[in-house]
Design a protein around this motif. Structure first.
Motif, PDB file in Angstrom:
ATOM      1  N   TYR A 174      39.369  47.903  34.471  1.00 14.09           N
ATOM      2  CA  TYR A 174      41.455  48.002  34.179  1.00 14.09           C
ATOM      3  C   TYR A 174      41.276  46.981  33.792  1.00 14.09           C
ATOM      4  O   TYR A 174      42.543  46.916  32.701  1.00 14.09           O
ATOM      5  CB  TYR A 174      41.552  48.165  36.016  1.00 14.09           C
ATOM      6  CG  TYR A 174      41.877  49.607  36.743  1.00 14.09           C
ATOM      7  CD1 TYR A 174      41.496  50.715  35.854  1.00 14.09           C
ATOM      8  CD2 TYR A 174      41.687  50.136  38.034  1.00 14.09           C
ATOM      9  CE1 TYR A 174      41.234  51.693  36.856  1.00 14.09           C
ATOM     10  CE2 TYR A 174      41.370  50.707  38.653  1.00 14.09           C
ATOM     11  CZ  TYR A 174      41.098  51.745  38.475  1.00 14.09           C
ATOM     12  OH  TYR A 174      41.247  52.998  38.911  1.00 14.09           O
ATOM     13  N   VAL A 231      42.859  57.315  32.652  1.00 16.15           N
ATOM     14  CA  VAL A 231      42.431  55.683  32.279  1.00 16.15           C
ATOM     15  C   VAL A 231      41.345  55.023  32.443  1.00 16.15           C
ATOM     16  O   VAL A 231      40.976  53.914  31.924  1.00 16.15           O
ATOM     17  CB  VAL A 231      44.003  55.553  33.163  1.00 16.15           C
ATOM     18  CG1 VAL A 231      44.287  54.597  33.089  1.00 16.15           C
ATOM     19  CG2 VAL A 231      45.063  56.316  32.188  1.00 16.15           C
ATOM     20  N   GLN A 245      43.684  44.192  41.396  1.00 10.09           N
ATOM     21  CA  GLN A 245      44.708  45.146  40.538  1.00 10.09           C
ATOM     22  C   GLN A 245      46.359  45.653  42.531  1.00 10.09           C
ATOM     23  O   GLN A 245      45.696  46.951  43.268  1.00 10.09           O
ATOM     24  CB  GLN A 245      44.592  46.687  40.736  1.00 10.09           C
ATOM     25  CG  GLN A 245      45.580  47.241  39.869  1.00 10.09           C
ATOM     26  CD  GLN A 245      45.255  49.186  39.215  1.00 10.09           C
ATOM     27  OE1 GLN A 245      44.490  49.741  40.100  1.00 10.09           O
ATOM     28  NE2 GLN A 245      44.496  48.961  37.889  1.00 10.09           N
ATOM     29  N   ARG A 268      47.872  47.622  45.505  1.00  7.95           N
ATOM     30  CA  ARG A 268      48.507  48.579  45.392  1.00  7.95           C
ATOM     31  C   ARG A 268      50.024  49.351  46.445  1.00  7.95           C
ATOM     32  O   ARG A 268      49.966  49.987  46.515  1.00  7.95           O
ATOM     33  CB  ARG A 268      47.994  49.547  45.100  1.00  7.95           C
ATOM     34  CG  ARG A 268      47.130  49.531  43.808  1.00  7.95           C
ATOM     35  CD  ARG A 268      46.520  50.618  43.862  1.00  7.95           C
ATOM     36  NE  ARG A 268      45.172  50.514  42.576  1.00  7.95           N
ATOM     37  CZ  ARG A 268      43.983  51.631  42.399  1.00  7.95           C
ATOM     38  NH1 ARG A 268      44.042  52.941  43.356  1.00  7.95           N
ATOM     39  NH2 ARG A 268      42.955  51.657  41.625  1.00  7.95           N
ATOM     40  N   PRO A 280      45.492  50.830  28.215  1.00  5.75           N
ATOM     41  CA  PRO A 280      46.811  51.644  29.047  1.00  5.75           C
ATOM     42  C   PRO A 280      47.299  50.620  29.088  1.00  5.75           C
ATOM     43  O   PRO A 280      47.201  49.710  29.724  1.00  5.75           O
ATOM     44  CB  PRO A 280      46.336  52.753  30.017  1.00  5.75           C
ATOM     45  CG  PRO A 280      44.617  52.601  29.256  1.00  5.75           C
ATOM     46  CD  PRO A 280      43.921  51.781  29.107  1.00  5.75           C
ATOM     47  N   SER A 290      49.556  51.614  31.479  1.00  7.84           N
ATOM     48  CA  SER A 290      50.410  51.658  33.249  1.00  7.84           C
ATOM     49  C   SER A 290      49.536  50.449  33.976  1.00  7.84           C
ATOM     50  O   SER A 290      49.735  50.359  35.011  1.00  7.84           O
ATOM     51  CB  SER A 290      49.489  53.384  32.923  1.00  7.84           C
ATOM     52  OG  SER A 290      48.032  53.392  32.992  1.00  7.84           O
ATOM     53  N   ALA A 326      51.388  47.358  34.134  1.00 12.31           N
ATOM     54  CA  ALA A 326      52.133  48.138  34.569  1.00 12.31           C
ATOM     55  C   ALA A 326      52.101  47.724  35.701  1.00 12.31           C
ATOM     56  O   ALA A 326      53.049  47.125  37.001  1.00 12.31           O
ATOM     57  CB  ALA A 326      53.757  49.584  34.607  1.00 12.31           C
ATOM     58  N   ARG A 327      51.219  47.933  36.862  1.00 13.41           N
ATOM     59  CA  ARG A 327      51.097  47.795  37.989  1.00 13.41           C
ATOM     60  C   ARG A 327      50.754  46.341  38.436  1.00 13.41           C
ATOM     61  O   ARG A 327      51.076  46.440  39.011  1.00 13.41           O
ATOM     62  CB  ARG A 327      49.322  48.565  37.999  1.00 13.41           C
ATOM     63  CG  ARG A 327      49.544  50.239  38.418  1.00 13.41           C
ATOM     64  CD  ARG A 327      47.707  50.478  39.164  1.00 13.41           C
ATOM     65  NE  ARG A 327      48.723  52.007  40.266  1.00 13.41           N
ATOM     66  CZ  ARG A 327      47.274  52.419  40.661  1.00 13.41           C
ATOM     67  NH1 ARG A 327      46.482  52.714  39.898  1.00 13.41           N
ATOM     68  NH2 ARG A 327      47.527  53.540  41.019  1.00 13.41           N
TER      69      ARG A 327
END
Length: 247
Positions: A40, A81, A194, A196, A236, A238, A241-242
């Motif tokens: 990621y 992804v 990361q 969430r 990516p 995304s 953005a995360r």
């Protein structure tokens, strides 16, 4: 022993640096990295080398599914992804770093504790602990009084009584939680690299083996810079953005 539990670093240099500095302020004496060192994020080589440096000084480290993905030729079980990130990541790592990943264990037993990335019933199958039923299954699958695991990027604490009744607890950061020996526990520290759970701050936990006290921490870091590096690497959008939203 004051043990720092860090998991799901996901190649996020800024988040890991902030958490390591914070842990040092807490006078942490030992470190355990519960997998997904890479994947990621934009700094896999730096993050992995930092973990390797800590392991050379006695830290523990586990294999995560994204780490294992580096070694797999067939990545058909990954979403597009994650697959793109893993393929890009592999190209950033040295032969020595890939060899380090290849040697990582799926589980570590330490005193009356078990360390795994995903779960205790099948540590190499990457099934998630999404709720009380899965937590109960994991605790029944081992003899450890306390299981520490990652994979789920949301900080959570599960407990099981001597009669098997299992409950879930959402921890408050910086509040010490005594882990009674009259219960069994499953600790998910949250994600360093990361998060969430709607909070972009990095997350990790400490456990004092002398007092049996568990503490969760949220550590703000420069997630804007980490996100921009993801975009600059061509990964990516995304994933960038995360980091900004924590979702």
């Amino acid at each position: 022993m004051l043990l720092a539990l860090m998991t799901d670093l996901h190649a996020n240099r800024e988040a890991l640096s902030a958490c390591l500095a914070h842990a040092e302020q807490q006078k942490v004496t030992h470190y355990a990295f519960l997998g997904d060192i890479v994947g990621y994020g934009a700094d896999p080589a730096w993050v992995l080398q930092k973990v390797m440096d800590y392991v050379a000084k006695g830290a523990l480290v586990l294999m995560g599914n994204h780490d294992a993905g580096i070694l797999q030729e067939d990545k058909g079980d990954m979403n597009p992804v994650a697959r793109q990130a893993v393929e890009w990541t592999r190209a950033q790592l040295s032969a020595e770093q890939i060899a380090f990943i290849r040697a990582l264990p799926y589980r570590i037993e330490l005193q009356d504790m078990l360390l795994v990335h995903a779960n205790a019933w099948a540590p190499d199958k990457w099934e998630y602990i999404d709720g009380v039923m899965e937590a109960m299954r994991s605790m029944h699958a081992c003899k450890a009084a306390i299981t520490f695991c990652g994979h789920v990027h949301m900080p959570t604490l599960y407990h099981m009584t001597l009669t098997g009744k299992t409950g879930e607890f959402l921890p408050t950061p910086e509040s010490s939680i005594p882990l009674s020996k009259q219960r069994r526990w499953l600790v998910i520290p949250g994600s360093v690299g990361q998060p969430r759970d709607g909070n972009p701050a990095a997350c990790y936990a400490t456990f004092d083996t002398d007092t049996q006290e568990l503490t969760y921490f949220r550590v703000p870091y420069d997630h804007d810079s980490a996100a921009k590096k993801i975009l600059a690497a061509g990964l990516p959008a995304s994933l960038a953005a995360r980091l900004l939203t924590g979702n």
